[in-house]
Design a protein around this motif. Structure first.
Motif, PDB file in Angstrom:
ATOM      1  N   ARG A  80       0.846  -1.194   0.000  1.00  0.00           N
ATOM      2  CA  ARG A  80       0.000   0.000   0.000  1.00  0.00           C
ATOM      3  C   ARG A  80       0.876   1.236   0.000  1.00  0.00           C
ATOM      4  NH1 ARG A  80      -4.342  -0.146   4.597  1.00  0.00           N
ATOM      5  NH2 ARG A  80      -4.885   1.722   3.456  1.00  0.00           N
ATOM      6  N   VAL A  81       0.349   2.293  -0.620  1.00  0.00           N
ATOM      7  CA  VAL A  81       1.109   3.538  -0.750  1.00  0.00           C
ATOM      8  C   VAL A  81       0.437   4.623   0.088  1.00  0.00           C
ATOM      9  CG1 VAL A  81       1.916   5.285  -2.385  1.00  0.00           C
ATOM     10  CG2 VAL A  81       1.811   2.878  -3.081  1.00  0.00           C
ATOM     11  N   PHE A  82       1.196   5.321   0.874  1.00  0.00           N
ATOM     12  CA  PHE A  82       0.683   6.423   1.702  1.00  0.00           C
ATOM     13  C   PHE A  82       1.440   7.687   1.322  1.00  0.00           C
ATOM     14  CE2 PHE A  82      -0.184   2.568   4.034  1.00  0.00           C
ATOM     15  CZ  PHE A  82      -1.440   2.783   4.596  1.00  0.00           C
ATOM     16  N   ILE A  83       0.712   8.659   0.761  1.00  0.00           N
ATOM     17  CA  ILE A  83       1.331   9.928   0.359  1.00  0.00           C
ATOM     18  C   ILE A  83       0.915  11.007   1.349  1.00  0.00           C
ATOM     19  CG2 ILE A  83       1.497  11.653  -1.486  1.00  0.00           C
ATOM     20  CD1 ILE A  83       0.843   9.369  -3.462  1.00  0.00           C
ATOM     21  N   ASN A  84       1.867  11.813   1.800  1.00  0.00           N
ATOM     22  CA  ASN A  84       1.623  12.859   2.810  1.00  0.00           C
ATOM     23  C   ASN A  84       0.850  12.328   4.023  1.00  0.00           C
ATOM     24  OD1 ASN A  84       2.901  14.612   1.038  1.00  0.00           O
ATOM     25  ND2 ASN A  84       0.996  15.383   0.178  1.00  0.00           N
ATOM     26  N   PRO A  85       1.239  11.192   4.568  1.00  0.00           N
ATOM     27  CA  PRO A  85       0.497  10.626   5.697  1.00  0.00           C
ATOM     28  C   PRO A  85       0.645  11.508   6.937  1.00  0.00           C
ATOM     29  CG  PRO A  85       2.562   9.445   5.436  1.00  0.00           C
ATOM     30  CD  PRO A  85       2.448  10.406   4.273  1.00  0.00           C
ATOM     31  N   GLN A  86      -0.446  11.633   7.677  1.00  0.00           N
ATOM     32  CA  GLN A  86      -0.478  12.512   8.838  1.00  0.00           C
ATOM     33  C   GLN A  86      -1.275  11.814   9.926  1.00  0.00           C
ATOM     34  OE1 GLN A  86      -2.434  16.070   7.574  1.00  0.00           O
ATOM     35  NE2 GLN A  86      -1.868  17.196   9.409  1.00  0.00           N
ATOM     36  N   ILE A  87      -0.703  11.702  11.101  1.00  0.00           N
ATOM     37  CA  ILE A  87      -1.425  11.075  12.207  1.00  0.00           C
ATOM     38  C   ILE A  87      -2.328  12.126  12.841  1.00  0.00           C
ATOM     39  CG2 ILE A  87      -1.191   9.966  14.470  1.00  0.00           C
ATOM     40  CD1 ILE A  87       1.503   8.835  13.451  1.00  0.00           C
ATOM     41  N   ILE A  88      -3.646  11.880  12.830  1.00  0.00           N
ATOM     42  CA  ILE A  88      -4.569  12.893  13.363  1.00  0.00           C
ATOM     43  C   ILE A  88      -5.185  12.458  14.689  1.00  0.00           C
ATOM     44  CG2 ILE A  88      -5.079  13.973  11.135  1.00  0.00           C
ATOM     45  CD1 ILE A  88      -7.575  12.270  10.942  1.00  0.00           C
ATOM     46  N   TRP A  89      -4.919  11.225  15.112  1.00  0.00           N
ATOM     47  CA  TRP A  89      -5.394  10.752  16.417  1.00  0.00           C
ATOM     48  C   TRP A  89      -4.551   9.552  16.821  1.00  0.00           C
ATOM     49  CZ3 TRP A  89      -7.268   5.853  17.577  1.00  0.00           C
ATOM     50  CH2 TRP A  89      -7.785   5.700  18.879  1.00  0.00           C
ATOM     51  N   ARG A 118      -5.198   7.130  13.881  1.00  0.00           N
ATOM     52  CA  ARG A 118      -6.028   7.500  12.724  1.00  0.00           C
ATOM     53  C   ARG A 118      -5.128   8.324  11.813  1.00  0.00           C
ATOM     54  NH1 ARG A 118     -11.120   8.428  10.422  1.00  0.00           N
ATOM     55  NH2 ARG A 118     -12.028   6.865  11.777  1.00  0.00           N
ATOM     56  N   VAL A 119      -5.084   7.950  10.543  1.00  0.00           N
ATOM     57  CA  VAL A 119      -4.157   8.575   9.596  1.00  0.00           C
ATOM     58  C   VAL A 119      -4.925   9.192   8.442  1.00  0.00           C
ATOM     59  CG1 VAL A 119      -2.173   8.164   8.063  1.00  0.00           C
ATOM     60  CG2 VAL A 119      -2.416   6.826  10.134  1.00  0.00           C
ATOM     61  N   ARG A 120      -4.533  10.401   8.074  1.00  0.00           N
ATOM     62  CA  ARG A 120      -5.063  11.029   6.859  1.00  0.00           C
ATOM     63  C   ARG A 120      -3.943  10.959   5.819  1.00  0.00           C
ATOM     64  NH1 ARG A 120      -6.686  16.531   8.254  1.00  0.00           N
ATOM     65  NH2 ARG A 120      -8.601  15.574   9.021  1.00  0.00           N
ATOM     66  N   TYR A 121      -4.263  10.531   4.627  1.00  0.00           N
ATOM     67  CA  TYR A 121      -3.235  10.395   3.592  1.00  0.00           C
ATOM     68  C   TYR A 121      -3.866  10.462   2.207  1.00  0.00           C
ATOM     69  CZ  TYR A 121      -4.989   5.597   3.109  1.00  0.00           C
ATOM     70  OH  TYR A 121      -5.804   4.504   2.908  1.00  0.00           O
ATOM     71  N   ARG A 122      -3.041  10.558   1.210  1.00  0.00           N
ATOM     72  CA  ARG A 122      -3.516  10.447  -0.166  1.00  0.00           C
ATOM     73  C   ARG A 122      -2.997   9.142  -0.747  1.00  0.00           C
ATOM     74  NH1 ARG A 122      -5.645  15.031  -2.673  1.00  0.00           N
ATOM     75  NH2 ARG A 122      -5.426  16.943  -1.461  1.00  0.00           N
ATOM     76  N   ASP A 123      -3.787   8.555  -1.652  1.00  0.00           N
ATOM     77  CA  ASP A 123      -3.302   7.351  -2.319  1.00  0.00           C
ATOM     78  C   ASP A 123      -2.632   7.736  -3.641  1.00  0.00           C
ATOM     79  OD1 ASP A 123      -5.308   7.785  -4.193  1.00  0.00           O
ATOM     80  OD2 ASP A 123      -6.656   6.279  -3.332  1.00  0.00           O
ATOM     81  N   GLU A 124      -2.221   6.725  -4.404  1.00  0.00           N
ATOM     82  CA  GLU A 124      -1.463   7.025  -5.626  1.00  0.00           C
ATOM     83  C   GLU A 124      -2.333   7.655  -6.713  1.00  0.00           C
ATOM     84  OE1 GLU A 124      -2.194   4.083  -4.124  1.00  0.00           O
ATOM     85  OE2 GLU A 124      -1.190   2.497  -5.255  1.00  0.00           O
ATOM     86  N   CYS A 125      -3.680   7.679  -6.500  1.00  0.00           N
ATOM     87  CA  CYS A 125      -4.581   8.388  -7.420  1.00  0.00           C
ATOM     88  C   CYS A 125      -4.942   9.770  -6.872  1.00  0.00           C
ATOM     89  CB  CYS A 125      -5.840   7.562  -7.665  1.00  0.00           C
ATOM     90  SG  CYS A 125      -5.490   5.941  -8.324  1.00  0.00           S
ATOM     91  N   TRP A 126      -4.228  10.179  -5.810  1.00  0.00           N
ATOM     92  CA  TRP A 126      -4.377  11.504  -5.194  1.00  0.00           C
ATOM     93  C   TRP A 126      -5.701  11.668  -4.456  1.00  0.00           C
ATOM     94  CZ3 TRP A 126      -0.416  13.950  -3.790  1.00  0.00           C
ATOM     95  CH2 TRP A 126      -0.442  15.318  -3.472  1.00  0.00           C
TER      96      TRP A 126
END
Ligand code: NI
Length: 190
Positions: A80-89, A118-126
């Protein structure tokens, strides 16, 4: 696709924060494909872009590089690809787990981290996603996001354990200095 060289302990880029990915370009797509191939070749569970010298916030994760009862395989599925991953909780607990790292071969140490995030991120399709995860996936993501912030798991172990690891870390640094490092790595393009 090509297998990239993984930077090892002592390289400054491993302790440098990466910048956000701004959009999906052909270079980002190639970097993702190369990182996935590199992860399988190394039989690892996670790889951050900074580990291949690309100073952008993305990582490739594969919590199950092997089938149960089998040897580790390099079967190119399941990552799996995680772009700009950010932990929000994060959960309030702090659980120990033994960690290793492709950039610190031969070193393992127990690290305390929250069990769930809990992570906010973008996938490879943005596309933007928010996902709650726990267990091994949450552990790997926290380790990889640390890489994107220039933090290594050995930075998170206690003082005493760190003293025990000091000799091994010195040896890794020396080994790296004895290896020829090409000026331009494939990953530097991104
Ligand atoms: Ni690592």
């Amino acid at each position: 696709m090509s297998v990239l060289r993984i930077l090892t302990y002592g390289d400054d880029r491993l302790q440098t924060p990466a910048r956000a990915v701004e959009k999906i370009t052909p270079e980002v797509r190639k970097l993702i494909a190369d990182m996935a191939e590199t992860l399988y070749a190394a039989k690892g569970v996670g790889l951050a872009a900074t580990q291949v010298g690309a100073m952008v916030r993305l990582c490739v994760v594969n919590p199950e590089p092997r089938e149960s009862g089998e040897e580790k395989t390099s079967k190119p599925v399941g990552h799996r690809v995680f772009i700009n991953p950010q932990i929000i909780w994060t959960s309030d607990d702090d659980v120990p787990m033994s960690e290793g790292c492709l950039s610190l071969p031969g070193i393992e140490a127990e690290v305390y981290r929250p069990e769930s995030i809990r992570v906010r991120y973008r996938d490879e399709c943005w596309r933007v996603h928010e996902e709650e995860m726990s267990g091994l996936l949450a552990r790997i993501l926290q380790h990889e996001i640390d890489h994107l912030d220039g933090v290594l798991f050995v930075d998170r172990v206690g003082f005493v354990r760190r003293q025990v690891l000091a000799g091994q870390l010195r040896r890794l640094r020396k080994e790296r200095e004895s290896i020829f490092v090409p000026a331009v790595l494939a990953g530097d393009k991104c």
